[in-house]
Write an enzyme that holds these catalytic residues in place. Structure first.
Site, PDB file in Angstrom:
ATOM      1  N   GLY A  73       0.799  -1.213   0.000  1.00 42.25           N
ATOM      2  CA  GLY A  73       0.000   0.000   0.000  1.00 42.25           C
ATOM      3  C   GLY A  73       0.832   1.263   0.000  1.00 42.25           C
ATOM      4  N   ASN A 128       6.353   5.048 -11.367  1.00 43.01           N
ATOM      5  CA  ASN A 128       5.594   3.849 -11.035  1.00 43.01           C
ATOM      6  C   ASN A 128       4.151   4.011 -11.532  1.00 43.01           C
ATOM      7  OD1 ASN A 128       4.319   1.646  -9.939  1.00 43.01           O
ATOM      8  ND2 ASN A 128       4.981   2.011  -7.833  1.00 43.01           N
ATOM      9  N   CYS A 131      -0.112   2.498 -10.054  1.00 40.25           N
ATOM     10  CA  CYS A 131      -0.808   3.180  -8.966  1.00 40.25           C
ATOM     11  C   CYS A 131      -2.270   3.336  -9.357  1.00 40.25           C
ATOM     12  CB  CYS A 131      -0.236   4.579  -8.737  1.00 40.25           C
ATOM     13  SG  CYS A 131       1.497   4.646  -8.360  1.00 40.25           S
ATOM     14  N   GLY A 221       9.038 -12.602  -8.159  1.00 36.16           N
ATOM     15  CA  GLY A 221       9.855 -13.797  -7.991  1.00 36.16           C
ATOM     16  C   GLY A 221       9.949 -14.624  -9.254  1.00 36.16           C
TER      17      GLY A 221
END
Length: 313
Positions: A73, A128, A131, A221
């Site tokens: 968050g 980024n 969002c 990952g």
């Protein structure tokens, strides 16, 4: 033979192609206990927001069979604390800073770009785009719509210093990653970072409830590496002149080699830092050994090699 590891991403010169992924190294302080952070290409900071954010309640992370599901968050102290405390600390130790920014709206992205640009020593801004977009239906991110993503990039570019590279961080779970990349480049992004985490979910079979707060989280990952390599390959094929920082499931030097062959000029190490905080140093060493074992004089010679080879060559 000592290979030349230098690389260039959107006007940013790096001593080698290994960087950290946003959100997986803080601002370098934790990892500095395990290796010299000035020895890697750059530290990409955790996404910085305009105001302090407490983030989501626990649980924020859950292990999956081949990766991690997370939903923090955007927890953080805000841009003022970052500029007064975290950035000076990183620069004082010789680290190169790629500052990730995240806004609650297009205007916030612009203000963040202005504030970061005023600081000395920043190497690049990473935008980024994963969002929530307050102008879109609930749950949609800026990256989900190429035109909305382009509007953010254009705003950041117009508020950032002209000599400061702007990198657009792309998501993979979008209708067309090449269309998204093209829109960001047309909006004057100097380079691309890809990919961000992939939205997914895990259910705790003991409680039959979502394993992380809010239900959905970002999967990272090894599970996403083939997806990430494929996205880098497709975008490099469509936009061969645009520099890319590739990321997604990087654990070894061979993974760096793979991303660069697909078209990346630099490669970010992310989730594996949580289990192996010295991973960046080890990955850089393994990559250097792999490069020299294959007879490459320069790391830049690997970029896009997969496009020059036949299948299975």
């Amino acid at each position: 033979m000592n290979a030349d590891l230098r690389t260039r991403v959107g006007g940013m010169d790096l001593p080698n192609p290994v960087v950290t992924a946003a959100g997986c190294a803080g601002s370098g302080r934790e990892l500095s206990q395990f290796f010299d952070i000035a020895s890697i290409g750059a530290v990409t900071t955790k996404s910085v927001m305009l105001e302090p954010h407490a983030g989501r309640p626990a649980p924020r992370m859950a292990e999956t069979p081949s990766g991690m599901l997370s939903t923090t968050g955007m927890q953080g102290p805000g841009v003022d604390v970052f500029l007064q405390r975290d950035l000076p600390w990183l620069l004082a130790r010789g680290g190169r800073a790629i500052v990730s920014i995240a806004g609650a709206g297009v205007g916030e992205f612009g203000e963040l770009a202005r504030r970061i640009s005023a600081a000395e020593g920043v190497s690049a801004i990473e935008v980024n785009l994963s969002c929530p977009d307050p102008a879109a239906p609930s749950g949609r991110h800026f990256a989900d719509d190429a035109s909305h993503a382009a509007a953010v990039v254009q705003t950041v570019r117009s508020h950032a210093r002209s000599d400061l590279p702007v990198l657009a961080k792309l998501a993979a779970d979008v209708p067309d990653v090449v269309e998204l990349a093209s829109a960001c480049v047309e909006a004057r992004a100097d380079g691309l970072s890809m990919i961000n985490t992939v939205r997914g979910m895990a259910v705790d079979t003991r409680t039959l409830r979502p394993a992380v707060a809010g239900g959905m989280g970002g999967l990272s990952g090894p599970a996403i590496r083939p997806l990430a390599v494929g996205c880098v390959y497709r975008v490099h094929e469509a936009l061969p002149g645009v520099p890319i920082i590739g990321m997604g499931g990087v654990r070894t030097g061979a993974d760096v080699l793979e991303f660069m062959a697909a078209g990346a000029s630099a490669v970010a190490v992310g989730t594996t830092n949580f289990s192996d905080p010295s991973a960046c140093s080890r990955v850089l060493r393994e990559f250097t050994e792999a490069l020299e074992a294959r007879g490459f004089a320069r790391a830049s010679d690997v970029v896009g090699a997969a496009h020059r080879q036949g299948a299975g060559a």
